[in-house]
Design an enzyme around this catalytic site. Structure first.
Site, PDB file in Angstrom:
ATOM      1  N   LYS A  31      -9.540   1.957  -1.805  1.00 47.80           N
ATOM      2  CA  LYS A  31      -8.100   2.152  -2.003  1.00 47.80           C
ATOM      3  C   LYS A  31      -7.855   3.036  -3.215  1.00 47.80           C
ATOM      4  O   LYS A  31      -8.309   2.746  -4.323  1.00 47.80           O
ATOM      5  CB  LYS A  31      -7.392   0.808  -2.195  1.00 47.80           C
ATOM      6  N   ASP A  56      -2.636   4.042  -1.136  1.00 46.60           N
ATOM      7  CA  ASP A  56      -1.625   3.046  -1.502  1.00 46.60           C
ATOM      8  C   ASP A  56      -0.534   3.741  -2.312  1.00 46.60           C
ATOM      9  O   ASP A  56      -0.482   3.625  -3.529  1.00 46.60           O
ATOM     10  CB  ASP A  56      -2.298   1.923  -2.304  1.00 46.60           C
ATOM     11  N   LYS A  58       2.801   3.412  -1.663  1.00 48.00           N
ATOM     12  CA  LYS A  58       4.025   2.583  -1.698  1.00 48.00           C
ATOM     13  C   LYS A  58       5.280   3.446  -1.642  1.00 48.00           C
ATOM     14  O   LYS A  58       6.148   3.392  -2.521  1.00 48.00           O
ATOM     15  CB  LYS A  58       4.034   1.685  -2.936  1.00 48.00           C
ATOM     16  N   ASP A  61      11.883   5.769  -0.250  1.00 47.39           N
ATOM     17  CA  ASP A  61      12.882   6.824  -0.488  1.00 47.39           C
ATOM     18  C   ASP A  61      13.740   6.901   0.766  1.00 47.39           C
ATOM     19  O   ASP A  61      13.596   6.071   1.667  1.00 47.39           O
ATOM     20  CB  ASP A  61      12.158   8.153  -0.795  1.00 47.39           C
ATOM     21  N   THR A 116       2.753  -8.635  -5.406  1.00 49.76           N
ATOM     22  CA  THR A 116       2.061  -9.856  -5.825  1.00 49.76           C
ATOM     23  C   THR A 116       2.220 -10.115  -7.331  1.00 49.76           C
ATOM     24  O   THR A 116       1.857 -11.179  -7.815  1.00 49.76           O
ATOM     25  CB  THR A 116       0.567  -9.787  -5.470  1.00 49.76           C
ATOM     26  N   ARG A 207      -9.416  -4.905 -10.441  1.00 52.18           N
ATOM     27  CA  ARG A 207     -10.047  -5.172 -11.744  1.00 52.18           C
ATOM     28  C   ARG A 207     -11.202  -6.166 -11.714  1.00 52.18           C
ATOM     29  O   ARG A 207     -12.148  -5.996 -12.501  1.00 52.18           O
ATOM     30  CB  ARG A 207      -8.967  -5.564 -12.762  1.00 52.18           C
TER      31      ARG A 207
HETATM   32  O1  C5P Z   1      -6.742  -5.080 -10.232  1.00 55.39           O
HETATM   33  P1  C5P Z   1      -6.114  -5.851  -9.118  1.00 55.39           P
HETATM   34  O2  C5P Z   1      -7.106  -6.612  -8.268  1.00 55.39           O
HETATM   35  O3  C5P Z   1      -4.945  -6.702  -9.569  1.00 55.39           O
HETATM   36  O4  C5P Z   1      -5.536  -4.701  -8.175  1.00 55.39           O
HETATM   37  C1  C5P Z   1      -4.705  -4.937  -7.073  1.00 55.39           C
HETATM   38  C2  C5P Z   1      -4.391  -3.633  -6.414  1.00 55.39           C
HETATM   39  O5  C5P Z   1      -3.530  -3.900  -5.309  1.00 55.39           O
HETATM   40  C3  C5P Z   1      -3.683  -2.617  -7.298  1.00 55.39           C
HETATM   41  O6  C5P Z   1      -4.201  -1.350  -6.945  1.00 55.39           O
HETATM   42  C4  C5P Z   1      -2.230  -2.729  -6.911  1.00 55.39           C
HETATM   43  O7  C5P Z   1      -1.566  -1.491  -6.995  1.00 55.39           O
HETATM   44  C5  C5P Z   1      -2.322  -3.171  -5.452  1.00 55.39           C
HETATM   45  N1  C5P Z   1      -1.199  -3.955  -4.942  1.00 55.39           N
HETATM   46  C6  C5P Z   1      -0.777  -5.143  -5.507  1.00 55.39           C
HETATM   47  N2  C5P Z   1       0.296  -5.821  -4.992  1.00 55.39           N
HETATM   48  C7  C5P Z   1       0.928  -5.371  -3.909  1.00 55.39           C
HETATM   49  C8  C5P Z   1       0.495  -4.179  -3.308  1.00 55.39           C
HETATM   50  C9  C5P Z   1      -0.599  -3.509  -3.854  1.00 55.39           C
HETATM   51  O8  C5P Z   1      -1.384  -5.597  -6.482  1.00 55.39           O
HETATM   52  N3  C5P Z   1       1.921  -6.044  -3.379  1.00 55.39           N
END
Ligand code: C5P
Length: 235
Positions: A31, A56, A58, A61, A116, A207
């Site tokens: 991703k 991703d 998102k 618009d 999330t 992460r």
């Molecule tokens: O580092 P971490 O595991 O928190 O990363 C989650 C990834 O998922 C990030 O790239 C974030 O942009 C993406 N994401 C998210 N929540 C959403 C949609 C995408 O955390 N609802």
């Protein structure tokens, strides 16, 4: 079986490539998000070579602009592409019509329901009256009716969504935290096992992989956890 998606959030293309090399053997998809894409431009997605890429972005618009944005990324042949369900039915339908121009190479269109990182209080502060579960359900129906192939939601809503929308829509779940890893800015989290058992098709993990001392080992551990679950289901 639930698949693993590695979120490679960085502005540094060499870092992203290095991480991809380490985690790709254990992941079904890479991703790339706004951080990578905005720093490096549209062509940078090709750096991942043959690996399936989930863009991703998102998108959110007016319908005409989102349709144009979808057309702009189709040459990259992303396997998945995100847009915000809150953009509304017309926006999602326009994105779907634009994506359909790619024929068989059409990306899976995923509608982001409620981020999330938002808990009930933070969601309420944006003007939404109900809690996250109600809002996720409302946006899920809207997005699927308008032509989205699937949804991005937290693991806490997966079981509810599966019961309501059936097995077909693709459910992609970020906010995954293996036991012992830091929560960071995520609010509605679950472990890989919990999210897979709830019915997620794909888990997005950033992460916990990219800050691990050994990203390959961290990805391998999650992949093994998912494979073991799948084996239990078959047995
Ligand atoms: O580092 P971490 O595991 O928190 O990363 C989650 C990834 O998922 C990030 O790239 C974030 O942009 C993406 N994401 C998210 N929540 C959403 C949609 C995408 O955390 N609802």
């Amino acid at each position: 079986m639930t698949g693993l998606i590695a979120a490679l959030d960085t502005t540094d293309p060499q870092q992203a490539l290095a991480w991809a090399g380490m985690v790709a053997p254990h992941c079904g998809m890479i991703k790339l998000g706004l951080e990578f894409f905005l720093a490096n431009g549209i062509e940078s997605a090709r750096l991942m070579g043959h690996r399936p890429v989930f863009l991703d972005l998102k998108l959110h618009d007016i319908p005409n602009t989102v349709a144009g944005a979808v057309r702009a990324v189709l040459p990259l042949r992303p396997a998945m592409l995100t847009l915000h369900a809150a953009g509304g039915s017309a926006m999602i339908a326009a994105a779907r019509a634009a994506a359909d121009q790619a024929g068989d190479a059409r990306p899976v269109l995923l509608a982001v329901t409620v981020l999330t990182s938002l808990d009930a209080e933070a969601l309420h502060a944006t003007g939404v009256a109900g809690g996250p579960r109600q809002q996720v359900m409302r946006l899920a129906r809207l997005a699927l009716d308008a032509g989205a192939d699937g949804l991005v939601c937290s693991a806490h809503e997966v079981a509810m969504l599966r019961a309501a929308i059936g097995p077909a829509p693709v459910l992609v779940v970020p906010g995954i935290r293996p036991v012992g890893s830091a929560q960071g800015d995520q609010a509605r989290t679950m472990t890989p096992t919990e999210a897979a058992q709830a019915g997620a098709d794909w888990l997005v993990v950033g992460r916990p992989l990219t800050t691990a001392p050994d990203p390959a080992a961290a990805a391998a551990a999650i992949a093994a956890e998912l494979a073991e679950l799948a084996a239990q289901v078959v047995a």
